[in-house]
Design a protein around this motif. Structure first.
Motif, short mmCIF file in Angstrom:
data_model
loop_
_atom_site.label_atom_id
_atom_site.label_comp_id
_atom_site.label_asym_id
_atom_site.label_seq_id
_atom_site.Cartn_x
_atom_site.Cartn_y
_atom_site.Cartn_z
N PHE A 88 0.83 -1.20 0.00
CA PHE A 88 0.00 0.00 0.00
C PHE A 88 0.87 1.25 0.00
O PHE A 88 0.58 2.23 -0.71
CB PHE A 88 -0.93 0.02 1.21
N GLY A 89 1.93 1.23 0.78
CA GLY A 89 2.80 2.40 0.83
C GLY A 89 3.42 2.72 -0.52
O GLY A 89 3.46 3.88 -0.94
N THR A 90 3.88 1.68 -1.21
CA THR A 90 4.57 1.88 -2.49
C THR A 90 3.61 2.34 -3.59
O THR A 90 3.90 3.28 -4.33
CB THR A 90 5.25 0.57 -2.93
N HIS A 91 2.46 1.67 -3.68
CA HIS A 91 1.58 1.89 -4.83
C HIS A 91 0.47 2.91 -4.60
O HIS A 91 -0.12 3.38 -5.57
CB HIS A 91 0.97 0.55 -5.26
N ALA A 92 0.17 3.25 -3.36
CA ALA A 92 -0.93 4.19 -3.10
C ALA A 92 -0.51 5.36 -2.23
O ALA A 92 -0.81 6.51 -2.56
CB ALA A 92 -2.10 3.45 -2.44
N LEU A 93 0.19 5.09 -1.13
CA LEU A 93 0.51 6.18 -0.21
C LEU A 93 1.53 7.15 -0.80
O LEU A 93 1.35 8.37 -0.72
CB LEU A 93 1.02 5.63 1.12
N ARG A 112 -4.34 4.17 21.62
CA ARG A 112 -4.32 4.80 20.31
C ARG A 112 -5.73 4.97 19.78
O ARG A 112 -6.67 4.33 20.22
CB ARG A 112 -3.47 3.99 19.33
N VAL A 113 -5.84 5.87 18.80
CA VAL A 113 -7.10 6.16 18.14
C VAL A 113 -6.99 5.69 16.70
O VAL A 113 -5.91 5.73 16.11
CB VAL A 113 -7.39 7.68 18.18
N ALA A 114 -8.09 5.23 16.12
CA ALA A 114 -8.07 4.75 14.74
C ALA A 114 -9.14 5.46 13.93
O ALA A 114 -10.24 5.70 14.41
CB ALA A 114 -8.30 3.24 14.70
N ARG A 115 -8.79 5.79 12.69
CA ARG A 115 -9.76 6.34 11.74
C ARG A 115 -9.82 5.42 10.53
O ARG A 115 -8.79 5.05 9.96
CB ARG A 115 -9.37 7.77 11.32
N ALA A 116 -11.03 5.03 10.14
CA ALA A 116 -11.20 4.09 9.04
C ALA A 116 -10.87 4.76 7.71
O ALA A 116 -11.14 5.94 7.50
CB ALA A 116 -12.63 3.57 9.01
N LEU A 117 -10.31 3.95 6.80
CA LEU A 117 -9.98 4.40 5.45
C LEU A 117 -10.62 3.44 4.45
O LEU A 117 -11.30 2.48 4.82
CB LEU A 117 -8.46 4.43 5.26
N THR A 118 -10.40 3.69 3.17
CA THR A 118 -10.89 2.80 2.12
C THR A 118 -10.41 1.37 2.37
O THR A 118 -9.23 1.16 2.66
CB THR A 118 -10.38 3.27 0.74
N PRO A 119 -11.28 0.37 2.29
CA PRO A 119 -10.83 -1.01 2.50
C PRO A 119 -9.72 -1.40 1.52
O PRO A 119 -9.64 -0.89 0.40
CB PRO A 119 -12.09 -1.83 2.24
N TYR A 120 -8.90 -2.30 1.98
CA TYR A 120 -7.76 -2.79 1.20
C TYR A 120 -8.26 -3.95 0.34
O TYR A 120 -8.47 -5.06 0.83
CB TYR A 120 -6.67 -3.24 2.16
N ARG A 121 -8.48 -3.69 -0.95
CA ARG A 121 -9.08 -4.68 -1.83
C ARG A 121 -8.04 -5.69 -2.31
O ARG A 121 -6.89 -5.36 -2.59
CB ARG A 121 -9.70 -3.99 -3.04
N GLN A 130 -16.40 -8.98 -2.08
CA GLN A 130 -16.26 -8.72 -0.67
C GLN A 130 -14.89 -9.14 -0.13
O GLN A 130 -14.60 -8.90 1.04
CB GLN A 130 -17.37 -9.45 0.12
N VAL A 131 -14.09 -9.79 -0.97
CA VAL A 131 -12.76 -10.17 -0.50
C VAL A 131 -11.92 -8.91 -0.32
O VAL A 131 -11.53 -8.27 -1.28
CB VAL A 131 -12.07 -11.14 -1.48
N GLY A 132 -11.70 -8.55 0.89
CA GLY A 132 -10.94 -7.35 1.21
C GLY A 132 -10.69 -7.28 2.69
O GLY A 132 -11.16 -8.13 3.46
N ARG A 133 -9.96 -6.27 3.13
CA ARG A 133 -9.62 -6.15 4.54
C ARG A 133 -9.81 -4.71 4.99
O ARG A 133 -9.55 -3.78 4.22
CB ARG A 133 -8.19 -6.61 4.77
#
Length: 304
Positions: free
Chosen positions: A102-107, A154-163, A261-264
């Motif tokens: 995710f870091g390489t291709h999106a972040l 810690r606090v968490a904020r939801a983001l787009t699911p990892y498909r 629905q396969v995602g995380r």
């Protein structure tokens, strides 16, 4: 002695690794830097650094005091800027962690826009599939993939699911046939990131599997699994970010494309502190804007 200046000297001693290096950074003598450190320890009634002739390290109290000093100095710096009628914009160094794929291709592509928007922020990004400790390792935020463990720290904020998508090479499918049900995966070479990972990810879609999908090869790196699939070694379940171009080019064939629905789940987590820097707040808001959360929950999995 000036308490804030003494705090600054202490932080520099830790950051620079020695009293003399901190003195040089502050443009004071090493003797004066030593006086600041001793004044702090006398004021607190606690030892901050354990020193020998060859090395120094922070005491347990010194570690906690170091983190608090950094927070206080940052707050003072931003308050001074506001008092002087300067533009109070995100600034300074933002330390973040993210999973490798995710870091390489999106972040990283997203950071290009973030850093244009906030030109005074310097980003230090560590890409690792290991779950980092925010406090111990000095990260302001970390991106996590998978179901989060409960934590009051810690606090968490939801983001787009990892498909995810499941793929194999045409050569592999020619030799072994194409599975038409998730249950049929048990008869194939399923390459995985870790033992049992594929079965865990698919449990919500396939129900109780008669036999857990498995294979003779496990690699703890997504790019390496992609390479193995391209060489016809088996079936992989990896990020859309990593495999979409190979599917489009015909190098890999997507299996079960209707299993949307396969995602995380994916979150950005940060410490539950009293004070958060403007750069952290700007980064959190930017992530939610760029990777907005989905309305419905997804299958879980071990955090990455």
């Amino acid at each position: 002695m000036n308490l804030l200046e003494s705090m600054q000297v202490y932080v520099l001693i830790v950051d620079k690794g020695s009293l003399s290096a901190a003195a040089a950074a502050m443009d004071i003598s090493a003797t004066m830097a030593g006086k600041h450190l001793r004044a702090l320890e006398a004021r607190l009634g606690m030892q901050l650094l354990s020193r020998t002739t060859r090395r120094q390290h922070m005491t347990p109290f010194g570690e906690d005091y170091y983190r608090r000093c950094r927070e206080i100095l940052c707050l003072v710096e931003e308050t001074d800027a506001q008092a002087q009628h300067q533009r109070l914009a995100p600034a300074g160094t933002l330390r973040i962690s993210a999973p490798v794929i995710f870091g390489t291709h999106a972040l990283v592509p997203a950071l290009a826009d973030y850093m244009v928007r906030y030109p005074d922020v310097r980003v230090e990004a560590t890409l690792t599939d290991r779950v980092v400790d925010l406090a111990e390792e000095g990260f302001e935020a970390a991106l996590r993939i998978g179901t989060l463990a409960d934590s009051s720290e810690r606090v968490a904020r939801a983001l787009t699911p990892y498909r995810l998508m499941m793929c194999a090479s045409p050569a592999y499918l020619d030799r072994h046939g194409t599975p038409h049900t998730l249950q049929a995966l048990a008869g194939h070479q399923c390459l995985s990131f870790e033992p049992g990972a594929l079965a865990q990810w698919l449990q919500a879609d396939a129900g109780e599997l008669d036999r857990a999908p498995d294979g003779r090869l496990q690699i703890n790196n997504g790019e390496a699994l992609r390479s193995a699939a391209l060489h016809g070694m088996g079936i992989i379940l990896q990020s859309n970010l990593l495999l979409a171009a190979d599917v489009d080019a015909g190098r890999l064939v997507q299996l079960f494309p209707d299993q949307g629905q396969v995602g995380r789940p994916m979150h950005v987590v940060y410490a539950h502190d009293r004070y958060h820097s403007t750069r952290l707040r700007s980064f959190l808001d930017f992530l939610v804007e760029r990777f907005p959360p989905a309305a419905a929950p997804l299958a879980g999995g071990k955090p990455a």
